[in-house]
Design an enzyme around this catalytic site. Structure first.
Site, PDB file in Angstrom:
ATOM      1  CG  ASP A  33      12.709  19.140 -30.235  1.00 17.88           C
ATOM      2  OD1 ASP A  33      13.388  18.106 -30.077  1.00 17.88           O
ATOM      3  OD2 ASP A  33      12.985  20.232 -29.704  1.00 17.88           O
ATOM      4  CG  ASP A  69      14.408  18.699 -23.969  1.00 16.69           C
ATOM      5  OD1 ASP A  69      13.471  18.313 -23.240  1.00 16.69           O
ATOM      6  OD2 ASP A  69      15.489  18.081 -24.067  1.00 16.69           O
TER       7      ASP A  69
END
Length: 179
Positions: free
Chosen positions: A7, A9
């Site tokens: 992922d 952020d």
């Protein structure tokens, strides 16, 4: 193929409840760029699977997202590191698309792009929706305590086979050691 899915952020860069809206707001988490370089040096292809609902909410455009990613790629290059490809969902929850995590559409795109099974592929996130998408795709969910990770760990809102590490660098060292 040795693949790691990240992922963005809260895993690679500092997250914001108000979104990362421009390149200036994209700030790497300490050690994250080095972690990606370490994975690369050990033969891993690193990709990103990220929800970018701010595009669907018209907070910023895909052009701005590309500028943010250009900054990320430039900073990675300085560390002799690279992300092979960024897979992103521009939709909001209300769009009810198949690609927004916790749904598995992004994972399916990765699987098709590289023509591989995601079974036991390390997939690192900081939110319950990341881990759920990874687990449903048969990848190995890994939670980092950066970003939202500490709250997710505290609430125990993750698949039972999830591995937990302090940050991307710690998780990366573990992945390399397991090879």
């Amino acid at each position: 193929m040795k693949l790691v899915i990240l992922d963005r952020d809260g895993v690679i860069n500092i997250d914001s409840k108000n979104y990362i809206k421009n390149p200036d707001e994209w700030i790497p988490i300490e050690g994250s760029l080095e972690a990606i370089g370490l994975l690369n040096k050990n033969g891993f292809t690193v990709v990103i699977a990220t929800n970018q609902g701010a595009i669907g909410k018209k907070i910023f455009s895909e052009i701005t997202l590309n500028k943010i990613h250009s900054k990320m790629h430039d900073l990675l290059r300085e560390k002799k590191a690279k992300i092979d490809k960024v897979f992103y969902c521009p939709h909001t929850d209300e769009d009810n698309c198949t690609c927004r995590k916790p749904k598995t559409g992004l994972m399916q795109k990765i699987k098709e792009h590289y023509n591989i099974s995601l079974n036991k592929i390390p997939a690192i996130g900081d939110s319950a929706r990341d881990l759920e998408a990874f687990s449903k795709s048969e990848a190995q969910p890994i939670l980092v305590r950066t970003g939202n990770g500490k709250d997710v760990e505290k609430n125990k809102s993750f698949p039972s086979n999830t591995l937990i590490f302090d940050n991307l660098l710690e998780a990366s060292k573990f992945i390399i050691q397991m090879e």
